[in-house]
Enzyme design. Sequence first.
Site, PDB file in Angstrom:
ATOM      1  N   THR A 145       1.262  -2.375  -1.740  1.00  0.00           N
ATOM      2  CA  THR A 145      -0.022  -1.966  -1.167  1.00  0.00           C
ATOM      3  C   THR A 145      -0.085  -2.322   0.318  1.00  0.00           C
ATOM      4  OG1 THR A 145      -0.971  -2.609  -3.277  1.00  0.00           O
ATOM      5  CG2 THR A 145      -2.511  -2.198  -1.481  1.00  0.00           C
ATOM      6  N   GLU A 146      -0.387  -1.353   1.153  1.00  0.00           N
ATOM      7  CA  GLU A 146      -0.547  -1.583   2.603  1.00  0.00           C
ATOM      8  C   GLU A 146       0.653  -2.306   3.208  1.00  0.00           C
ATOM      9  OE1 GLU A 146      -3.436  -0.407   4.096  1.00  0.00           O
ATOM     10  OE2 GLU A 146      -4.203   0.240   2.160  1.00  0.00           O
ATOM     11  N   LEU A 147       1.832  -2.149   2.582  1.00  0.00           N
ATOM     12  CA  LEU A 147       3.073  -2.803   3.039  1.00  0.00           C
ATOM     13  C   LEU A 147       2.963  -4.334   3.090  1.00  0.00           C
ATOM     14  CD1 LEU A 147       4.482  -0.520   5.906  1.00  0.00           C
ATOM     15  CD2 LEU A 147       5.037  -0.506   3.493  1.00  0.00           C
ATOM     16  N   TRP A 298       0.402  -3.609   7.098  1.00  0.00           N
ATOM     17  CA  TRP A 298       0.420  -2.660   8.219  1.00  0.00           C
ATOM     18  C   TRP A 298      -0.986  -2.400   8.754  1.00  0.00           C
ATOM     19  CZ3 TRP A 298       1.993   2.965   6.266  1.00  0.00           C
ATOM     20  CH2 TRP A 298       1.013   3.441   5.398  1.00  0.00           C
TER      21      TRP A 298
END
Lengths: 447, 419
Positions: A145-147, A298
């Site tokens: 999730t979201e890097l 990120w």
Amino acid sequence: MKTICFYFTLHQPLQLKRYRFFEIGNDHYYYDDYVNEASIRRLTDVCYLPANEALLEMIRNSNGKFKVAFSISGITLEQLEQYAPEVIDSFKALANTGSVEFLAETYAHSLSSIYDEDEFQLQVKKHAQKIEMLFGKKPTTFKNTELIYSDEIGDLVAKSGYKLMLTEGAKHILGWRSPNYLYGHPYNSKLKLMTRNFKLSDDVSFRFSNWSWDQYPLTADKYIRWISEMDTKEEFVSIGMSYAALGDINSAENGIFDFMKALPYHALVNKISFATPSEIAEKSKSTEVITSPYPVSWADEEKDLSAFTGNDLQNEALQKLYSVGERVRLCNDKSLQYDWQNLQSSDHFYYMCTKHFTSGASAHFSPYESPYEAFMNYMNVLSDFLQRVEEQYPSSIDNEELNSLLKTINNQELKINKLENKLNTLKAKETVPIKPTKTPATPREKK
Amino acid sequence: MKALMFGWEFPPHILGGLGTASYGLTKGMSLQPDMEITFVIPKPHGDEDTSFLKIIGANCIPVVWKDNNWDHVNHRIGKLMHPDEYFYYRNHIKYDFRRIETDELGCINFSGVYPNNLLEEISNYEASASVIAHTGNFDIIHSHDWLTYPAGIFAKKISGKPLVIHVHATDFDRSRGNVNPDVYAIEKRGMDEANHIITVSNLTRQTVIEKYHQHPSKVTTVHNAVSPLENAERFKKTPRKDKVVTFLGRITMQKGPEYFVEAAVRVLEKTDGVRFVMAGSGDMMNQMIHLVAKRNIADKFHFTGFLRGDKVHEMLAESDVYVMPSVSEPFGISPLEAMQVGTPSIVSVQSGCAEILNNAIKIDYWDIDAMADAIYSIVKYPAMYKCLHNEGQFEVNTITWEKAGYKVRDIYNKVLGWH
């Protein structure tokens, strides 16, 4: 020879409806079906379908040399199945070309990697199964999730059997290093890390349509030149972005699809190839180890968790939510588990972020007028959800006790089943020899 | 730069928000090194803070030439104005104002409040203004609220100096659309004659443009601010079992008290341990007491009557939630005061202050469900209280009169063509 590794992420949470506190305990349906359907349909029209078509054309025209990867959350897949099944079909068509890789992630696009290890592993497993079921191939590369990434999460992912994990090329973990190499995990040598080149990624996703950018307009020619001018030792560049960059953030009228379609030609002329993340992981070795004791992501300029867990609102909501994780997993109430999953989407917490007041960035991604409103609504829903969990298993019984009780019940059930089977077989043994003689006899007697 | 301001009230003797705003703004502007402010009010009491500006009482300005000796003048008005000044102004009487009733000094006896003969007092104020204007000792004229527009206009006509008017409220806010034609006429003329119009919120700006037909380029918003509260820590919340939700202000139609009562009903239906307080007085107070009794929540709903001075801050600090459901509020400073003592605020989007506050809950005044929901979440979810408490207090401390003062200064410079 340099290689470009494109990957796109698709995630649409299930938006909650306006849920007032006087509905707590009365209304157990939390979602705004109209808004959810409308946003999926809108994205289908402006992004998913035209973008899929463009990518399919690029793969065909380049004889399969253009390659791309997708990370689609389970919640999004469910919504697509419901509201836009044609998108699933077009992804299947992309999968059939063999030039497309589907990445693993958490089913609910959740923050479970930080709050709940067991939940994390369950969700990753569930997502992988869903991908395999739809696209026929088990994912081998993991994108959180979201890097979000830290050493601990990396270890967890490696233990689940993934050899490559994607993360952000954040300055605070890379330092002076370039993102365009594969890196290693500090203590689990099985895992390779691919860091996103956020500069080249944001050039396309956020700056492509920005008239005030000094490099505007961005052409395929120029973009490929930047990549070919990179250090010769750098073998690949990892470019990841939200799929909404193609058609939504940058509209078709701004020429984003023409830009994409022109890429393969200019790349091949400049002897630049394309690959999926797992292909790069097979070919290249990791150069060095990078450590990240604290999670990176990120999100925003900070590239950390502050957009999700940065304030009191978010912390309270997350803590309340994950405090019942073990309990929810113990139960087998389908609707409770469904809500549990949907309430975990990271978006709900992103909407509660107050730091955007000052920076002003990304505030428009929220369907709520303020972070406080987002929190209010979420907490009302969560209160109802927690009440339902409580009704299933009162909090007066602690988890261990509950677990052992459930175990005895389950074991008893198993035992009962076993005994019943035994009884049946014994009965059958008793009756079988008699029956055949008796049954044929009766009709004869009647005759 | 010398600014001549006309106001109506000035702390500590104030009747409404106008005095507080006048004080804050002038104090903020006085931080500009080259700013000299002369502030005229009808009737000063002599205990005003004059450390950062000069206050002139219109009741000390002679409008009719009367023969007086220095000692008598000193005896009469010495504590408000130096007698030499009196004679200086007496030399600038150019018109015959003998039709106005004056005392033996030739000065007008202003009430300084909002009397029944308010219109007469407003026009008398013009006479005093004319004498001051004839001295010509200023660069710009700044009139606060409609009561002082005629004085400002007259001063402008006499001196030829530009006029800026400051709209703290319009009659549309006060009357909920049922406008008094006399007041409207004075307001309209003031806006027409002004070189520039300052409004305290975009909401008011819109009213000025739409209802008074002013050109948008002539109207600029300068949001109000709040004066820093000295040792805010002294106002503490005493720990108690029940949470306190407060409405504080005049209990009148403009402030929307009935919506507060209805929201209280919604909250109390579902929750224990919450009490509601309506502080203040006004023409709708009895009606509200009846409503509370009718809704059967009188055991949890309390009235305090009118509060004054430090009691206001004490009440705000003792509250867990402050609600301002105003139907139409040009700015509304009280939520900012609540935030200063760390109390989370719920304000209607029909209030000007909603335009500048991030860390407050904004709802439509009529949306009692949303209001109830917001109250519920602040009293029930600790993070909500904590976040609004901390972030709100931090935010409100960044809203300073000094910044507002610089915005006013920019307008002065623009009007005067000084750059």
